[in-house]
Motif scaffolding. Structure first.
Motif, PDB file in Angstrom:
ATOM      1  N   MET A 329       0.821  -1.205   0.000  1.00  0.00           N
ATOM      2  CA  MET A 329       0.000   0.000   0.000  1.00  0.00           C
ATOM      3  C   MET A 329       0.864   1.267   0.000  1.00  0.00           C
ATOM      4  O   MET A 329       0.565   2.232  -0.710  1.00  0.00           O
ATOM      5  N   ALA A 330       1.944   1.255   0.785  1.00  0.00           N
ATOM      6  CA  ALA A 330       2.824   2.421   0.810  1.00  0.00           C
ATOM      7  C   ALA A 330       3.479   2.642  -0.548  1.00  0.00           C
ATOM      8  O   ALA A 330       3.646   3.786  -0.986  1.00  0.00           O
ATOM      9  N   ALA A 331       3.851   1.556  -1.218  1.00  0.00           N
ATOM     10  CA  ALA A 331       4.454   1.679  -2.544  1.00  0.00           C
ATOM     11  C   ALA A 331       3.450   2.226  -3.550  1.00  0.00           C
ATOM     12  O   ALA A 331       3.809   3.055  -4.408  1.00  0.00           O
ATOM     13  N   GLN A 332       2.205   1.771  -3.475  1.00  0.00           N
ATOM     14  CA  GLN A 332       1.163   2.308  -4.355  1.00  0.00           C
ATOM     15  C   GLN A 332       1.041   3.817  -4.186  1.00  0.00           C
ATOM     16  O   GLN A 332       0.966   4.574  -5.162  1.00  0.00           O
ATOM     17  N   ILE A 333       1.046   4.267  -2.924  1.00  0.00           N
ATOM     18  CA  ILE A 333       0.885   5.695  -2.643  1.00  0.00           C
ATOM     19  C   ILE A 333       2.094   6.479  -3.153  1.00  0.00           C
ATOM     20  O   ILE A 333       1.958   7.545  -3.761  1.00  0.00           O
ATOM     21  N   ARG A 334       3.287   5.926  -2.917  1.00  0.00           N
ATOM     22  CA  ARG A 334       4.491   6.640  -3.341  1.00  0.00           C
ATOM     23  C   ARG A 334       4.527   6.799  -4.855  1.00  0.00           C
ATOM     24  O   ARG A 334       4.849   7.872  -5.369  1.00  0.00           O
ATOM     25  N   LEU A 335       4.205   5.743  -5.572  1.00  0.00           N
ATOM     26  CA  LEU A 335       4.221   5.828  -7.026  1.00  0.00           C
ATOM     27  C   LEU A 335       3.115   6.768  -7.524  1.00  0.00           C
ATOM     28  O   LEU A 335       3.319   7.493  -8.495  1.00  0.00           O
ATOM     29  N   ALA A 336       1.968   6.719  -6.888  1.00  0.00           N
ATOM     30  CA  ALA A 336       0.870   7.601  -7.302  1.00  0.00           C
ATOM     31  C   ALA A 336       1.232   9.067  -7.136  1.00  0.00           C
ATOM     32  O   ALA A 336       0.747   9.932  -7.872  1.00  0.00           O
ATOM     33  N   ARG A 337       2.110   9.339  -6.162  1.00  0.00           N
ATOM     34  CA  ARG A 337       2.549  10.717  -5.931  1.00  0.00           C
ATOM     35  C   ARG A 337       3.735  11.104  -6.801  1.00  0.00           C
ATOM     36  O   ARG A 337       4.275  12.197  -6.667  1.00  0.00           O
ATOM     37  N   GLY A 338       4.163  10.196  -7.661  1.00  0.00           N
ATOM     38  CA  GLY A 338       5.272  10.489  -8.547  1.00  0.00           C
ATOM     39  C   GLY A 338       6.631  10.480  -7.882  1.00  0.00           C
ATOM     40  O   GLY A 338       7.556  11.154  -8.332  1.00  0.00           O
ATOM     41  N   LYS A 339       6.794   9.687  -6.813  1.00  0.00           N
ATOM     42  CA  LYS A 339       8.040   9.678  -6.047  1.00  0.00           C
ATOM     43  C   LYS A 339       8.774   8.339  -6.166  1.00  0.00           C
ATOM     44  O   LYS A 339       9.519   7.966  -5.269  1.00  0.00           O
ATOM     45  N   GLY A 340       8.553   7.627  -7.248  1.00  0.00           N
ATOM     46  CA  GLY A 340       9.164   6.301  -7.367  1.00  0.00           C
ATOM     47  C   GLY A 340      10.609   6.328  -7.804  1.00  0.00           C
ATOM     48  O   GLY A 340      11.473   5.694  -7.190  1.00  0.00           O
ATOM     49  N   ALA A 341      10.907   7.055  -8.875  1.00  0.00           N
ATOM     50  CA  ALA A 341      12.276   7.077  -9.394  1.00  0.00           C
ATOM     51  C   ALA A 341      13.170   7.882  -8.467  1.00  0.00           C
ATOM     52  O   ALA A 341      12.786   8.936  -7.977  1.00  0.00           O
ATOM     53  N   GLY A 342      14.344   7.358  -8.215  1.00  0.00           N
ATOM     54  CA  GLY A 342      15.262   8.059  -7.333  1.00  0.00           C
ATOM     55  C   GLY A 342      16.636   7.443  -7.390  1.00  0.00           C
ATOM     56  O   GLY A 342      16.833   6.389  -7.988  1.00  0.00           O
ATOM     57  N   PHE A 343      17.586   8.101  -6.747  1.00  0.00           N
ATOM     58  CA  PHE A 343      18.967   7.659  -6.864  1.00  0.00           C
ATOM     59  C   PHE A 343      19.256   6.449  -6.004  1.00  0.00           C
ATOM     60  O   PHE A 343      19.958   5.539  -6.395  1.00  0.00           O
ATOM     61  N   TRP A 344      18.787   6.430  -4.749  1.00  0.00           N
ATOM     62  CA  TRP A 344      19.220   5.372  -3.839  1.00  0.00           C
ATOM     63  C   TRP A 344      17.998   4.742  -3.181  1.00  0.00           C
ATOM     64  O   TRP A 344      17.164   5.397  -2.674  1.00  0.00           O
TER      65      TRP A 344
END
Length: 344
Positions: A329-344
Motif C-alpha cells: 500500500m505504501a508503494a502504491q501511494i508513493r508511485l501515485a505521488r510520482g516519487k518512485g524514481a530516485g537515486f538510492w
C-alpha cells in the motif's frame, strides 16, 4: 591472465568504507598471479568524508597503485553503474565485480572463488555472493524484533539465479553491452532480467546466472521494524518500476529490433528525465494499477506451494502477508505521488 576491475559503490559511507576496504585488501585475488586486478572506489554524490576515508585505507593494499578513488559529483547507483562499466573500467577487462561499500568479507577467497566459478562456466554470464545478515553470522543477543527479522530471512525461490547487488561478478563483454536507466531504485533486478533474457531478446533462461556453494558476504541487518518496512517499500517500488520498464522495452525490442533497444537504453542512461517520463506514460496500468499484485502475494504463494507447513513457518507466512500488505500500500501511494524514481 584474467583481468578484473572491482567497483566499490559508495554513497555517504565515511563511517564504514575504511573497514570494508581493509577487508578487501585481504582478499587472495589481489595476490594471485592468475589475475590482474584494479580497484576503483566510486564515491558518488557524497556529502560526507567518504573520499577521504577511502584514501586513508589505500595503504592497506599490497600495491597501493592498484586502487584509485573517484569523487563523482553526481549521485545514483544506476548512473554510477554506467560510468563504471563504460567510462572508468578498462575497456577490454575480462570481468567486472560490483560491490557495495557497506558489506563485510569474512572469507578471504570470496572474489577468487567467484572469478574461478565464472571462468569455469562459459555459459554463465554473472555470479553472486550469498548475502548473510550480520545478526545471523555473529553470536550476539537479539531482541524480539531482531529475532523476528532474523526468522523472516531467506529468499523466495532459487537464489542461485539471482543477482545480489551487494556483491556480484559479471563478464566484461556482457556488461559493456548493457546500459541501466538512471534512477532505478533496484538496478540489480534490471540487470538480472537483462541477463536471463539475453538483453531482452530471448525467452528466459535462468542458467545464464549461477552461484557457487559456500561463497558469502555479510550485510548489516535492519534492526527496527520501521527501517525494515522502508527498505521493503523501496524494493516493491523498484520492482514495480522495473516491471514498467520491461513492459516498454521488451515490446520495443521485438517490434523495432536491437538498434532501437540500444538507442532507447542509451538515452535512458544519459537522461535523468527518461524514467520519470516513462512512468507517467506507463503507470497506472488497468490490470494492476501502480504495483503488480504479485508483489503483495508472492511470499504467501511461495509458502503455499512449497511449505513446510510447520507452526513457525505458518506464523511467519501470516506475519509476512501483513508486512507485505503495508509495503504494498505504501508503494502504491508513493508511485501515485510520482516519487518512485530516485537515486538510492
Amino acid at each position: 591472465m584474467t583481468t578484473i576491475d572491482i567497483g566499490i559503490f559508495a554513497h555517504n559511507e565515511a563511517a564504514g568504507i575504511g573497514e570494508m576496504l581493509r577487508d578487501l585488501a585481504r582478499q587472495s585475488v589481489l595476490r594471485d598471479d592468475r589475475y590482474s586486478v584494479r580497484v576503483v572506489v566510486l564515491a558518488n554524490g557524497c556529502r560526507d568524508k567518504t573520499t577521504a576515508a577511502a584514501r586513508d585505507a589505500v595503504a592497506a593494499f599490497p600495491d597501493p597503485a592498484m586502487i584509485e578513488v573517484f569523487d563523482l559529483a553526481e549521485g545514483g547507483k544506476s548512473r554510477t553503474w554506467n560510468r563504471f562499466v563504460h567510462d572508468i573500467a578498462r575497456a577490454d577487462v575480462d570481468m567486472l565485480a560490483f560491490m557495495d561499500a557497506d558489506i563485510a568479507l569474512p572469507q578471504q577467497d570470496v572474489l577468487v572463488r567467484l572469478a574461478a566459478f565464472l571462468h569455469a562456466r562459459p555459459g554463465v554470464d554473472a555470479t553472486s555472493s550469498q548475502p548473510v545478515k550480520d545478526i545471523d553470522y555473529y553470536p550476539i543477543p537479539l531482541g524480539f524484533v531482531e529475532r523476528l527479522i532474523s526468522a523472516g530471512g531467506g529468499s523466495m525461490g532459487n537464489s542461485r539465479s539471482s543477482i545480489c547487488g551487494q556483491l556480484y561478478v559479471m563478464r566484461g563483454a556482457v556488461a559493456r553491452g548493457l546500459r541501466v536507466p538512471i534512477g532505478l531504485p533496484v538496478e540489480d533486478g534490471f540487470v538480472r532480467h537483462a541477463l536471463i533474457t539475453g538483453r531482452f531478446a530471448d525467452p528466459i533462461r535462468y542458467d545464464r546466472i549461477d552461484q557457487p556453494d559456500g561463497v558469502m558476504h555479510l550485510y548489516a541487518s535492519e534492526r527496527r521494524l520501521g527501517s525494515l518496512i522502508r527498505h521493503q517499500i523501496r524494493i516493491v517500488v523498484g520492482g514495480a518500476i522495473n516491471a514498467a520498464v520491461f513492459g516498454h522495452i521488451i515490446p520495443l525490442r521485438a517490434r523495432d529490433g536491437e538498434e532501437a533497444l540500444v538507442a532507447q537504453l542509451d538515452q535512458a542512461a544519459r537522461d535523468p528525465n527518461w524514467l520519470p517520463a516513462l512512468l507517467r506514460r506507463e503507470l497506472p496500468r488497468a490490470r494492476f494499477g501502480w504495483v503488480p499484485w504479485p508483489f503483495l502475494t508472492y511470499r504467501t504463494t511461495y509458502f503455499l506451494k512449497n511449505g513446510p507447513y510447520t507452526p513457525r513457518k505458518t506464523l511467519m507466512a501470516v506475519v509476512g502477508l501483513g508486512f507485505d500488505g503495508l509495503a504494498f500500500m505504501a508503494a502504491q501511494i508513493r508511485l501515485a505521488r510520482g516519487k518512485g524514481a530516485g537515486f538510492w
